[in-house]
Design an enzyme around this catalytic site. Structure first.
Site, short mmCIF file in Angstrom:
data_model
loop_
_atom_site.label_atom_id
_atom_site.label_comp_id
_atom_site.label_asym_id
_atom_site.label_seq_id
_atom_site.Cartn_x
_atom_site.Cartn_y
_atom_site.Cartn_z
N SER A 178 -11.70 74.18 -55.71
CA SER A 178 -12.56 73.01 -55.47
C SER A 178 -13.56 72.82 -56.61
O SER A 178 -14.08 71.72 -56.79
CB SER A 178 -13.29 73.15 -54.14
OG SER A 178 -13.97 74.38 -54.08
N SER A 198 -11.90 52.96 -57.29
CA SER A 198 -12.38 53.11 -55.90
C SER A 198 -13.25 51.94 -55.45
O SER A 198 -13.61 51.87 -54.26
CB SER A 198 -13.21 54.38 -55.77
OG SER A 198 -12.53 55.47 -56.28
N HIS A 232 -16.88 80.52 -54.46
CA HIS A 232 -16.73 81.37 -55.66
C HIS A 232 -17.25 82.77 -55.34
O HIS A 232 -18.30 82.93 -54.71
CB HIS A 232 -17.59 80.82 -56.81
CG HIS A 232 -17.09 79.55 -57.43
ND1 HIS A 232 -15.92 78.91 -57.06
CD2 HIS A 232 -17.62 78.79 -58.42
CE1 HIS A 232 -15.76 77.83 -57.80
NE2 HIS A 232 -16.78 77.72 -58.64
N CYS A 254 -21.89 75.90 -61.32
CA CYS A 254 -21.82 76.51 -59.98
C CYS A 254 -21.86 78.04 -60.02
O CYS A 254 -22.56 78.67 -59.22
CB CYS A 254 -20.55 76.04 -59.26
SG CYS A 254 -19.10 75.96 -60.31
N LYS A 261 -21.16 78.94 -70.68
CA LYS A 261 -22.18 78.28 -69.85
C LYS A 261 -22.98 79.34 -69.11
O LYS A 261 -24.21 79.26 -69.00
CB LYS A 261 -21.51 77.35 -68.82
CG LYS A 261 -21.05 76.03 -69.36
CD LYS A 261 -20.32 75.25 -68.27
CE LYS A 261 -19.49 74.13 -68.86
NZ LYS A 261 -18.57 73.53 -67.89
P1 NAP Z 1 -13.80 64.96 -58.56
O1 NAP Z 1 -13.55 65.38 -57.18
O2 NAP Z 1 -12.64 64.78 -59.48
O3 NAP Z 1 -14.62 63.58 -58.50
C1 NAP Z 1 -14.93 62.84 -59.67
C2 NAP Z 1 -15.81 61.64 -59.31
O4 NAP Z 1 -16.14 60.97 -60.51
C3 NAP Z 1 -15.09 60.62 -58.43
O5 NAP Z 1 -16.01 60.00 -57.57
C4 NAP Z 1 -14.60 59.62 -59.45
O6 NAP Z 1 -14.39 58.31 -58.95
C5 NAP Z 1 -15.77 59.59 -60.41
N1 NAP Z 1 -15.35 59.05 -61.71
C6 NAP Z 1 -14.36 59.49 -62.50
N2 NAP Z 1 -14.24 58.66 -63.58
C7 NAP Z 1 -15.18 57.71 -63.44
C8 NAP Z 1 -15.55 56.56 -64.20
N3 NAP Z 1 -14.94 56.23 -65.34
N4 NAP Z 1 -16.57 55.80 -63.75
C9 NAP Z 1 -17.20 56.10 -62.60
N5 NAP Z 1 -16.88 57.15 -61.81
C10 NAP Z 1 -15.89 57.95 -62.25
O7 NAP Z 1 -14.79 65.95 -59.32
P2 NAP Z 1 -16.00 66.86 -58.73
O8 NAP Z 1 -15.53 68.23 -58.50
O9 NAP Z 1 -16.66 66.11 -57.62
O10 NAP Z 1 -16.94 66.98 -60.01
C11 NAP Z 1 -17.75 65.93 -60.43
C12 NAP Z 1 -18.77 66.46 -61.46
O11 NAP Z 1 -19.54 67.49 -60.87
C13 NAP Z 1 -18.16 67.04 -62.72
O12 NAP Z 1 -18.98 66.72 -63.80
C14 NAP Z 1 -18.17 68.52 -62.46
O13 NAP Z 1 -18.21 69.27 -63.63
C15 NAP Z 1 -19.46 68.66 -61.67
N6 NAP Z 1 -19.52 69.86 -60.84
C16 NAP Z 1 -18.54 70.16 -59.98
C17 NAP Z 1 -18.65 71.32 -59.22
C18 NAP Z 1 -17.60 71.69 -58.24
O14 NAP Z 1 -17.72 72.83 -57.70
N7 NAP Z 1 -16.60 70.87 -57.97
C19 NAP Z 1 -19.75 72.13 -59.32
C20 NAP Z 1 -20.76 71.79 -60.21
C21 NAP Z 1 -20.61 70.65 -60.95
P3 NAP Z 1 -12.90 57.81 -58.50
O15 NAP Z 1 -12.66 58.43 -57.15
O16 NAP Z 1 -13.06 56.34 -58.47
O17 NAP Z 1 -11.96 58.30 -59.55
#
Ligand code: NAP
Length: 339
Positions: free
Chosen positions: A162, A42, A244, A132, A216
């Site tokens: 999501s 990105s 959720h 979450c 968790k």
């Molecule tokens: P997502 O939509 O798949 O987004 C992942 C993000 O991480 C993107 O910005 C991606 O960048 C970046 N990323 C992936 N590989 C990377 C790398 N090697 N170096 C730097 N950046 C990298 O996932 P998400 O749902 O936002 O979740 C992200 C985190 O939040 C996870 O750890 C997840 O467990 C946590 N989380 C999510 C939720 C939820 O409800 N979704 C709730 C609580 C916690 P690119 O676009 O460049 O790939």
């Protein structure tokens, strides 16, 4: 003018990262410089903050010079690798992944429940944002626990796609379209079809037969509530985009009537009681999505035990379950701790 803070959003292009940016804007967080970090894929993309262009940069160990607060949501591996570099550079990390949650030196914080734990950010320069499903459950249970001491929790979740990130949102959308057009659905993100289905598996299985997501909820609940509450969970992915839902059964030391539970929940921070069954009113993900409160309804006494209560708890997993909770922590951090 009050102080402005330099913020890095790590994982800015993701589902949670996007929402964190929106929360910072909506809540008028006093941002000085803002930095968007993501993978090399990105880097070079242009996003916005308050209508102004911001270039997405590749996350490296040198990304955090001059940053006060780093909001991480780029997966556990990135958090494990880069939070220490960010902390060494002087940033306080607020991490959305599970990487640091159970580290005894890292506070695990839900502002409505244990804001005092933020003080312990000085140990490692890291504050963990809980899972979450756990966040919305403890927001609803804290006022009931304070009144009647919860001994045991039985929870079943109905979790939106999501929660797995942006690729899972696309998978549900595409599968639904394909199936409605009589074509086969391809599965990339989930082990089975998610459209028109329910998957009683979130994350991988542990040797005890529970999933990581379920465990968790067991461990994080104890840490956040600072109480040895016995918890058992069944976590299920459902074909919902945002929000959720949880069926929560609690057993308490002392009886809580429905009227008392309503009274406690109505004045609890972050909770909205949505409970008027005579008129078909109860919490639903379509109402929880896009706002920050945890909706609680279907409040009933559990007559199968002496002191039991059933609740239906719904929240926006990307907002209160991730981004809003992280930004709330940042707000307390700058108000009370950072100078
Ligand atoms: P997502 O939509 O798949 O987004 C992942 C993000 O991480 C993107 O910005 C991606 O960048 C970046 N990323 C992936 N590989 C990377 C790398 N090697 N170096 C730097 N950046 C990298 O996932 P998400 O749902 O936002 O979740 C992200 C985190 O939040 C996870 O750890 C997840 O467990 C946590 N989380 C999510 C939720 C939820 O409800 N979704 C709730 C609580 C916690 P690119 O676009 O460049 O790939």
């Amino acid at each position: 003018m009050s102080k402005l803070w330099n913020i890095a959003v790590v994982g800015a292009t993701g589902a949670v990262g996007n929402q964190m940016i929106e929360c910072l804007e909506e809540r008028n967080f006093p941002v000085g410089k803002i930095k968007y970090l993501a993978s090399a894929r990105s880097a070079g993309e242009v996003m916005e903050f308050n209508g102004k262009p911001v270039l997405v940069e590749e996350l490296t160990h040198d990304s955090f010079e001059g940053i006060d607060i780093a909001l991480f949501s780029a997966g556990g591996d990135r958090s494990r690798e880069f939070c220490p570099s960010a902390a060494r550079a002087g940033a306080v990390c607020i991490d959305n992944s599970s990487a640091w949650r159970m580290d005894p030196d890292v506070p695990l914080v839900v502002p409505e429940v244990n804001p005092h734990a933020i003080a312990r950010y000085t140990n490692k320069g890291i504050i963990a944002n809980p899972n979450c499903s756990t966040i919305q459950m403890v927001v609803a249970l804290k006022p009931l626990h304070d009144y009647a001491a919860i001994k045991r929790i039985v929870v079943s979740t109905y979790q939106a796609v999501s929660g797995t990130g942006k690729k899972a949102i696309d998978e549900l959308r595409v599968q639904t379209g394909e199936l409605l057009n009589g074509r086969p659905a391809k599965c990339d993100i989930y082990p089975h079809r998610i459209a028109f289905n329910c998957l009683p598996q979130i994350d991988s299985f542990e040797p005890n037969g529970y999933t990581k997501e379920e465990m968790k909820m067991v461990f994080e609940t104890k840490k956040i509530m600072e109480a040895e509450i016995r918890t058992t969970a069944t976590t299920v992915r459902v074909p919902v985009f945002y929000g959720h839902s949880e069926s929560v059964n609690i057993e308490t030391e002392k009886k809580i009537t429905v009227a008392k539970a309503m009274e406690l929940l109505k004045r609890a921070p972050g909770v909205d009681v949505v409970d008027d069954v005579a008129n078909g009113v109860y919490p639903m993900p379509i109402d929880a999505a896009g706002q920050d409160l945890t909706l609680v309804g279907r409040i009933r006494e559990d007559d199968s035990i002496e002191n039991g209560l059933n609740l239906w708890v719904v929240a926006d997993n990307i907002r209160k379950g991730a981004a809003t909770n992280a930004v709330q922590i940042a707000e307390i951090l700058i108000e009370k701790y950072l100078k």
